[in-house]
Design an enzyme around this catalytic site. Structure first.
Site, mmCIF file in Angstrom:
data_model
loop_
_atom_site.group_PDB
_atom_site.id
_atom_site.type_symbol
_atom_site.label_atom_id
_atom_site.label_comp_id
_atom_site.label_asym_id
_atom_site.label_seq_id
_atom_site.Cartn_x
_atom_site.Cartn_y
_atom_site.Cartn_z
ATOM 1 N N SER A 35 0.824 -1.205 0.000
ATOM 2 C CA SER A 35 0.000 0.000 0.000
ATOM 3 C C SER A 35 0.864 1.264 0.000
ATOM 4 O O SER A 35 1.980 1.279 0.533
ATOM 5 C CB SER A 35 -0.946 0.032 1.203
ATOM 6 O OG SER A 35 -1.512 1.305 1.397
ATOM 7 N N TYR A 60 -2.676 0.449 10.448
ATOM 8 C CA TYR A 60 -2.421 0.174 9.030
ATOM 9 C C TYR A 60 -1.165 0.907 8.565
ATOM 10 O O TYR A 60 -0.303 0.321 7.897
ATOM 11 C CB TYR A 60 -3.643 0.608 8.211
ATOM 12 C CG TYR A 60 -3.667 0.091 6.794
ATOM 13 C CD1 TYR A 60 -4.005 -1.236 6.540
ATOM 14 C CD2 TYR A 60 -3.392 0.920 5.716
ATOM 15 C CE1 TYR A 60 -4.053 -1.723 5.245
ATOM 16 C CE2 TYR A 60 -3.437 0.443 4.416
ATOM 17 C CZ TYR A 60 -3.768 -0.881 4.178
ATOM 18 O OH TYR A 60 -3.797 -1.359 2.885
ATOM 19 N N LYS A 97 2.100 -1.298 7.488
ATOM 20 C CA LYS A 97 2.461 -1.257 6.066
ATOM 21 C C LYS A 97 3.853 -0.660 5.866
ATOM 22 O O LYS A 97 4.583 -1.051 4.950
ATOM 23 C CB LYS A 97 1.402 -0.500 5.269
ATOM 24 C CG LYS A 97 0.080 -1.242 5.149
ATOM 25 C CD LYS A 97 0.256 -2.595 4.470
ATOM 26 C CE LYS A 97 -1.066 -3.319 4.270
ATOM 27 N NZ LYS A 97 -0.910 -4.614 3.560
#
Length: 270
Positions: free
Chosen positions: A142, A155, A159
Site C-alpha cells: 500500500s 495500518y 504497512k
C-alpha cells in the site's frame, strides 16, 4: 523474472480484490496458481470461476496466512499442483484499529497479518530459492507503507514495516537470485475500501477519504498489471498511482513540509 508458462505461484488474500486479480493475470500468462484466503466460501467461489477458465492450473486452500503450519500446507498444495513455488504474492492484509484509541488486539492482529505473515512465508521459501537460484517474493504494501494513512495508525505502521521487510529481503538476497517487489497503490476498488466507506467510525472515514480524494480509485486488474510489470522489469516498487512516487520523493526531501501538508489535508477532510 518474467512470469510465464509453468510458474508455480501462490497468492494470499485471493478471494477477491487485488489478490483475485493477480491470480487471474498470472493464469492468463500460463502460470499455475494456488489461492489462499481466510474466507473459505468466497475463496472456493473465486477458485471455481478461475478453474473454469483455466482447468488444471488452479488450487485453493483456506486458512490464516499468518499461521506457519497453514503456510506449510499451502506450499505443499502448490507443489502438488505445479511443482515448487516460484512466486509468492503476500497480499493478505487487514484494515483494523482506528485512531489512537485502537486497542492492543487491533495492533496485534494487524502486526500478525500485515507483517509477520510475510516473515513466516519468507522463512519457508527463501532457503529453497537460494538453493535453486531463483524465486520472487511480492508484497502488497500500500501507499500507506511509503507515505502514511490518516485515521488508521495500525495500518500505516504495519504497512511501513511490510515495506521495510521487503527492502531488507531485497538488500540481503536480491543479488542471490531472490527477486523482491513491493506493490504500493493508493485507492483500489476492493472489499477493504467498501468496508471503510460503510463504517460510521469517523477515523475510518477520514482515512478512506484521504485515499479516495488523493487520486483515482483503480480497478484491481489495473493494480495487478502494475505488479506484474514491475516483476517483469526487475523493479522493487510497483506504483499503480505514479503520483505516489512523487509524494514519496517530496517526503524524503523535506519531511517537515510534507507533514505540514498532511496536517492541512487532515483539517480539510475533518
Amino acid at each position: 523474472m518474467r512470469v510465464a508458462d509453468g510458474t508455480s505461484a501462490v497468492v494470499t488474500g485471493a478471494a477477491g480484490g487485488i489478490g483475485a486479480a493477480v491470480a487471474q493475470r498470472l493464469l492468463e500468462r500460463g502460470a499455475s496458481v494456488t489461492l489462499s484466503d481466510l474466507d473459505a466460501e468466497r475463496l472456493a467461489a473465486t477458485a471455481s470461476a478461475l478453474e473454469a477458465e483455466h482447468p488444471g492450473r488452479v488450487a485453493h486452500r483456506a486458512g490464516d496466512a499468518a499461521d506457519e503450519a497453514y503456510l506449510r500446507e499451502l506450499f505443499a498444495t502448490a507443489e502438488g499442483l505445479a511443482g515448487p513455488v516460484g512466486l509468492f504474492v503476500a497480499n493478505a492484509g487487514i484494515f483494523r484499529g482506528f485512531g489512537l484509541e485502537a486497542d492492543d488486539a487491533a495492533w496485534e492482529s494487524s502486526w500478525d497479518v500485515n507483517v509477520m505473515a510475510h516473515v513466516r512465508a519468507a522463512r519457508l521459501l527463501v532457503p529453497q530459492w537460494l538453493e535453486r537460484g531463483e524465486g520472487c517474493f511480492a508484497v502488497t504494501a500500500s501507499a500507506a507503507g511509503l507515505l502514511t494513512q490518516l485515521g488508521l495508525p495500525t495500518y500505516a505502521v504495519t504497512k511501513h514495516a511490510a515495506v521495510g521487510f521487503a527492502e531488507w529481503l531485497a538488500a540481503t538476497y536480491g543479488d542471490r537470485g531472490v527477486q523482491v517487489a513491493a506493490l504500493c497503490p493508493m485507492g483500489v476498488r476492493t472489499p477493504l475500501v467498501d468496508q471503510a466507506e460503510a463504517t460510521q467510525d469517523e477515523q475510518a472515514r477520514l482515512g478512506m477519504r484521504s485515499v479516495t480524494e488523493a487520486g483515482a480509485v483503480l480497478e484491481p486488474l489495473e493494480v495487478a498489471d502494475s505488479l506484474l510489470t514491475a516483476i517483469d522489469e526487475g523493479r522493487f516498487l510497483a506504483l499503480p498511482h505514479a503520483e505516489v512516487g512523487t509524494m514519496h520523493a517530496r517526503k524524503a526531501a523535506d519531511p517537515d513540509r510534507w507533514i505540514a501538508g498532511m496536517q492541512r489535508l487532515r483539517r480539510s477532510l475533518d
